[in-house]
Write an enzyme that holds these catalytic residues in place. Structure first.
Site, PDB file in Angstrom:
ATOM      1  N   GLY A 298       4.899 -10.650   4.232  1.00  0.00           N
ATOM      2  CA  GLY A 298       5.560 -10.694   5.531  1.00  0.00           C
ATOM      3  C   GLY A 298       4.780 -11.512   6.544  1.00  0.00           C
TER       4      GLY A 298
ATOM      5  CG  LEU B  26      10.734  -2.049  10.197  1.00  0.00           C
ATOM      6  CD1 LEU B  26      11.605  -2.399   9.004  1.00  0.00           C
ATOM      7  CD2 LEU B  26      10.948  -0.589  10.574  1.00  0.00           C
TER       8      LEU B  26
ATOM      9  CG  HIS C 183       7.012  -2.288   2.243  1.00  0.00           C
ATOM     10  ND1 HIS C 183       6.833  -1.161   3.011  1.00  0.00           N
ATOM     11  CD2 HIS C 183       5.807  -2.925   2.234  1.00  0.00           C
ATOM     12  CE1 HIS C 183       5.581  -1.106   3.424  1.00  0.00           C
ATOM     13  NE2 HIS C 183       4.939  -2.162   2.984  1.00  0.00           N
TER      14      HIS C 183
ATOM     15  CG  MET D  63      -1.996  -1.091   1.123  1.00  0.00           C
ATOM     16  SD  MET D  63      -3.522  -0.716   2.033  1.00  0.00           S
ATOM     17  CE  MET D  63      -2.902  -0.503   3.688  1.00  0.00           C
TER      18      MET D  63
END
EC number: 6.3.2.1
Length: 272
Positions: A144, A181, A34, A27
Site C-alpha cells: 500500500g 485504514l 489488505h 502482519m
C-alpha cells in the site's frame, strides 16, 4: 486454502506451482485495505499467497508488539473468502536464528522520517521482507502507498538484490469519512477517532492548495490550522525518491504526516 506454517513448507509449496504468484505480506488483523491488495493480486496472478507474521524485529522497545492485534482464525476466513490459495504463518523461531546475517536500511533514506522516529524499524522491515521474498519467490508483491517510505525502500532493496519481482503500488484504502485504514485504528477511542480525521483533512487541503501555490510554508501553515492531534511528529514534503523538496513538484510530490492521537501513532500521506 493451504496453511503453511514453516519456511520449508512454503518453499516446497511454491516450487510445486506452475504459474504467476501474487504475494501480499501482512502482519494480520486484516481489514479492507489488505483485502484490496489481495483482490488486485487475485486479478493479476494465477496464485495468491498471503503471509501473516507479526515481525518482532521491526518493533522498537516500548512499542505495541505484545498488544498488536492478532486474530488468526478471522484472518484465515477473510483470506478464504477472497480466494487466497495459501497463507504463510511462520513463527519468530523458524524465521530467525541466533546468528543472523543482518540487512541494514540505507544510511540516509532509511533513517529519516519514519526511520528517525523509529530507529531500526526499517532494518527489521527489510530483513523480514527479504526473507519472505526468498521463501515465496513471487512474480508480484503488493504494498500500500500509505506506507510510502517503506514502499520506496523495498523497491530499492529489490533493485539492489536483483530480485526478479514486480512491486505493485496500491492506493491507500480509506473509511467513508477519509480515515486511512490501519490495524492500529482499533486503539482509538470514539473521541480520538474524530480527531484523527483531521490528519486526512489536512492532507486533502494540502493537495487542493497545491493546485494554486507551490509554496510549501504556505501549505504547511494551513495544514497545522486543521490538525487536532496530541503530538505532531512530522510533516514532510518529498519527491518520489524521498529527497526533500523546497516547493511542490506536480506529479512528483508526496506529503507525509505522522502524529499521535491519544497514545496511538498514525501515519498518512498524499501523492500529488
Amino acid at each position: 486454502m493451504k496453511i503453511l506454517n514453516s519456511p520449508k513448507e512454503a518453499i516446497n509449496y511454491t516450487k510445486s506451482l506452475n504459474g504467476s504468484i501474487g504475494f501480499v505480506p501482512t502482519m494480520g488483523a486484516l481489514h479492507e485495505g489488505h483485502l484490496s491488495l489481495i483482490e488486485k493480486a487475485r486479478k493479476e496472478n494465477d496464485y495468491v499467497i498471503v503471509s501473516i507474521f507479526v515481525n518482532p524485529t521491526q518493533f522498537l522497545p516500548g512499542e505495541d508488539l505484545d498488544k498488536y492485534p492478532r486474530r488468526l482464525e478471522a484472518d484465515f476466513e477473510i483470506c478464504k473468502r477472497a480466494g487466497v490459495d495459501a497463507v504463510f504463518t511462520p513463527t519468530p523461531e523458524n524465521m530467525y536464528s541466533n546468528d543472523e546475517v543482518l540487512i541494514k536500511a540505507p544510511k540516509i533514506k532509511g533513517y529519516i522520517l519514519e526511520g528517525f522516529n523509529r530507529p531500526g524499524h526499517f532494518d527489521g522491515v527489510l530483513q523480514v521482507v527479504n526473507k519472505l521474498f526468498n521463501i515465496i519467490r513471487p512474480t508480484r508483491a503488493y504494498f500500500g502507498k500509505k506506507d510510502a517510505q517503506q514502499l520506496y525502500l523495498i523497491k530499492q532493496m529489490v533493485n539492489n538484490f536483483f530480485f526478479d519481482i514486480e512491486i505493485v503500488e496500491c492506493e491507500t484504502k480509506r473509511e467513508k469519512d477519509g480515515l486511512a485504514l490501519s490495524s492500529r485504528n482499533i486503539y482509538l477511542s470514539e473521541e480520538e477517532r474524530k480527531r484523527a480525521l483531521s490528519i486526512s483533512k489536512a492532507l486533502k487541503r494540502a493537495a487542493k492548495l497545491s493546485s494554486k501555490t507551490k509554496n510549501i510554508e504556505e501549505i504547511e501553515k494551513e495544514m497545522l490550522e486543521i490538525l487536532d492531534v496530541d503530538e505532531l511528529q512530522y510533516i514532510a514534503f518529498v519527491d518520489r525518491d524521498f529527497n526533500h523538496i523546497d516547493e511542490i513538484k506536480p506529479g512528483n510530490t508526496i506529503i507525509l504526516l505522522a502524529a499521535k492521537v491519544g497514545s496511538t501513532r498514525l501515519i498518512d500521506n498524499i501523492w500529488i
